[in-house]
Motif scaffolding. Structure first.
Motif, mmCIF file in Angstrom:
data_model
loop_
_atom_site.group_PDB
_atom_site.id
_atom_site.type_symbol
_atom_site.label_atom_id
_atom_site.label_comp_id
_atom_site.label_asym_id
_atom_site.label_seq_id
_atom_site.Cartn_x
_atom_site.Cartn_y
_atom_site.Cartn_z
ATOM 1 N N THR A 225 0.857 -1.184 0.000
ATOM 2 C CA THR A 225 0.000 0.000 0.000
ATOM 3 C C THR A 225 0.891 1.230 0.000
ATOM 4 O O THR A 225 1.705 1.416 0.913
ATOM 5 C CB THR A 225 -0.924 0.020 1.230
ATOM 6 O OG1 THR A 225 -1.690 -1.192 1.265
ATOM 7 C CG2 THR A 225 -1.867 1.208 1.183
ATOM 8 N N CYS A 251 2.325 -6.236 3.535
ATOM 9 C CA CYS A 251 1.773 -7.395 4.242
ATOM 10 C C CYS A 251 2.001 -8.619 3.369
ATOM 11 O O CYS A 251 1.693 -8.596 2.175
ATOM 12 C CB CYS A 251 0.283 -7.199 4.500
ATOM 13 S SG CYS A 251 -0.519 -8.597 5.322
ATOM 14 N N GLU A 279 -11.957 -8.479 -0.580
ATOM 15 C CA GLU A 279 -11.635 -8.338 0.841
ATOM 16 C C GLU A 279 -10.229 -7.764 1.013
ATOM 17 O O GLU A 279 -9.995 -6.918 1.890
ATOM 18 C CB GLU A 279 -11.741 -9.695 1.537
ATOM 19 C CG GLU A 279 -11.374 -9.668 3.020
ATOM 20 C CD GLU A 279 -12.217 -8.693 3.836
ATOM 21 O OE1 GLU A 279 -11.692 -8.154 4.835
ATOM 22 O OE2 GLU A 279 -13.397 -8.452 3.477
ATOM 23 N N LEU A 280 -9.289 -8.208 0.180
ATOM 24 C CA LEU A 280 -7.931 -7.657 0.193
ATOM 25 C C LEU A 280 -7.983 -6.156 -0.065
ATOM 26 O O LEU A 280 -7.286 -5.370 0.595
ATOM 27 C CB LEU A 280 -7.089 -8.358 -0.880
ATOM 28 C CG LEU A 280 -5.592 -8.027 -0.930
ATOM 29 C CD1 LEU A 280 -4.869 -8.656 0.259
ATOM 30 C CD2 LEU A 280 -4.979 -8.532 -2.236
ATOM 31 N N ARG A 282 -10.617 -4.143 0.392
ATOM 32 C CA ARG A 282 -11.292 -3.447 1.498
ATOM 33 C C ARG A 282 -10.288 -3.137 2.609
ATOM 34 O O ARG A 282 -10.301 -2.041 3.177
ATOM 35 C CB ARG A 282 -12.443 -4.302 2.049
ATOM 36 C CG ARG A 282 -13.727 -4.220 1.216
ATOM 37 C CD ARG A 282 -14.910 -4.844 1.931
ATOM 38 N NE ARG A 282 -14.833 -6.298 1.936
ATOM 39 C CZ ARG A 282 -15.358 -7.072 0.992
ATOM 40 N NH1 ARG A 282 -16.000 -6.521 -0.029
ATOM 41 N NH2 ARG A 282 -15.260 -8.381 1.056
ATOM 42 N N GLN A 283 -9.443 -4.107 2.914
ATOM 43 C CA GLN A 283 -8.428 -3.895 3.939
ATOM 44 C C GLN A 283 -7.415 -2.832 3.504
ATOM 45 O O GLN A 283 -6.958 -2.024 4.313
ATOM 46 C CB GLN A 283 -7.730 -5.218 4.246
ATOM 47 C CG GLN A 283 -8.622 -6.248 4.904
ATOM 48 C CD GLN A 283 -7.912 -7.560 5.181
ATOM 49 O OE1 GLN A 283 -6.687 -7.626 5.234
ATOM 50 N NE2 GLN A 283 -8.683 -8.626 5.351
ATOM 51 N N LYS A 284 -7.079 -2.827 2.208
ATOM 52 C CA LYS A 284 -6.135 -1.833 1.694
ATOM 53 C C LYS A 284 -6.742 -0.432 1.785
ATOM 54 O O LYS A 284 -6.053 0.536 2.131
ATOM 55 C CB LYS A 284 -5.750 -2.165 0.243
ATOM 56 C CG LYS A 284 -4.729 -1.207 -0.371
ATOM 57 C CD LYS A 284 -4.412 -1.581 -1.804
ATOM 58 C CE LYS A 284 -3.674 -2.898 -1.881
ATOM 59 N NZ LYS A 284 -2.324 -2.793 -1.247
ATOM 60 N N GLN A 286 -8.878 0.645 3.946
ATOM 61 C CA GLN A 286 -8.803 1.046 5.340
ATOM 62 C C GLN A 286 -7.376 1.431 5.745
ATOM 63 O O GLN A 286 -7.165 2.364 6.506
ATOM 64 C CB GLN A 286 -9.330 -0.074 6.231
ATOM 65 C CG GLN A 286 -10.813 -0.381 6.045
ATOM 66 C CD GLN A 286 -11.243 -1.670 6.723
ATOM 67 O OE1 GLN A 286 -10.464 -2.292 7.463
ATOM 68 N NE2 GLN A 286 -12.476 -2.091 6.483
ATOM 69 N N GLN A 287 -6.406 0.692 5.201
ATOM 70 C CA GLN A 287 -5.009 0.973 5.503
ATOM 71 C C GLN A 287 -4.601 2.347 4.960
ATOM 72 O O GLN A 287 -3.876 3.117 5.622
ATOM 73 C CB GLN A 287 -4.105 -0.099 4.896
ATOM 74 C CG GLN A 287 -2.621 0.038 5.230
ATOM 75 C CD GLN A 287 -2.358 -0.097 6.719
ATOM 76 O OE1 GLN A 287 -2.795 -1.039 7.366
ATOM 77 N NE2 GLN A 287 -1.648 0.867 7.292
#
Length: 293
Positions: A225, A251, A279-280, A282-284, A286-287
């Motif tokens: 990211t 990550c 999902e990967l 979505r987490q990115k 947020q990151q």
């Protein structure tokens, strides 16, 4: 002050061009040697030399960026990496600067980073030969329209690309994939109607194709990211030293067997893989929000 920035940019660009020219010449000579001497043992030795030349090219460019641009990279989430393993790298994409940042982050820590390229690009004068010499994998893709006319071609693209990737069974490699397929801009984000705040929608099919073409040889996925707190820079802005800091979070995830399958013909696998990629992302998203604070 503006003159100083402009001078930095011009000087940095000149040094990159000079470095590229000095490295390009031996790459072309060795590429011709690979054509004239297509023996496996000879090609293996030449491949090592070529990757070392490319690694030196990146190292010199990195020194250039650190001394002239002086951008600081603040990294987090780092894992133990090895130049003797096989990796898939995915990242958000905002600027051509992303490639320079990735090279600064990973040069000599993992195998030389390569990209999947369209097979037609091998015919680009000089550069196509250099990509071929550096063992960049060339993809053979068939359009849905062609597959509808000629259903016997289904699966042939994977077969051809797998054959092109057979060389990676014998020495480690890192493959880069920008899942968004293009650089992020607010206009593209709005036109696409992306469900993510800071990202375009990911193209799961391209990643699945790459993973399956490598036939399970890739062991880990490095999710990167990249955030520019001062705003997304242009390539020349970066060379001019106008980017004081870059934040990078990494990550590493194991590439499990469940991530491999027939994306075109297996609806259950396709749905699973698309959800995994979403999902990967979505987490990115947020990151990125956390890194911007």
């Amino acid at each position: 002050m503006r003159f100083v920035s402009l001078f930095k940019g011009v000087l940095s660009f000149f040094l990159i061009a000079l470095n590229t020219t000095l490295c390009f010449i031996p790459v072309m000579v060795l590429a011709l040697c690979k054509i004239v001497l297509p023996f496996p043992n000879v090609r293996a030795v030449l491949n090592v030399i070529l990757d070392n030349i490319a690694t030196i090219w990146i190292a010199v460019n990195n020194v250039n960026q650190k001394c002239i641009g002086r951008s600081k990279i603040h990294s987090s989430g780092g894992q133990e990496l090895s130049a003797k393993d096989w990796y898939m790298i995915v990242s958000n994409h905002q600027s051509w600067v992303d490639i320079l940042i990735l090279q600064r982050m990973f040069n000599r820590k993992i195998p030389f980073i390569k990209f999947f390229l369209k097979r037609e690009l091998i015919w680009v004068p000089f550069i196509g030969l250099a990509w071929w010499a550096l063992e960049f994998p060339f993809m053979k893709r068939y359009s849905p329209a062609l597959l509808k006319k000629r259903p016997e071609l289904k699966g042939k693209d994977i077969e051809v690309t797998k054959k092109a990737c057979e060389k990676f069974q014998h020495f480690p490699v890192s493959i880069m994939n920008f899942l968004e397929g293009t650089r992020f801009t607010p206009q593209k984000h709005e036109q696409q109607g992306s469900h993510f705040k800071h990202l375009l929608s990911p193209k799961a099919g391209g990643l699945s194709f790459a993973l399956n073409a490598m036939d399970g040889k890739l062991h880990y996925l490095i999710d990167v990211t990249i955030v520019y707190p001062e705003g997304i820079p242009s390539f020349f802005d970066y060379l001019c030293g106008k980017v004081s800091e870059v934040k990078v979070h990494t990550c590493m995830l194991p590439i499990e067997d469940s991530l491999l399958g027939d994306y075109q013909n297996d609806a259950e696998y396709r749905a699973y893989f698309q959800e995994w990629v979403n999902e990967l992302w979505r987490q990115k998203d947020q990151q990125i929000e956390r890194l911007l604070k």
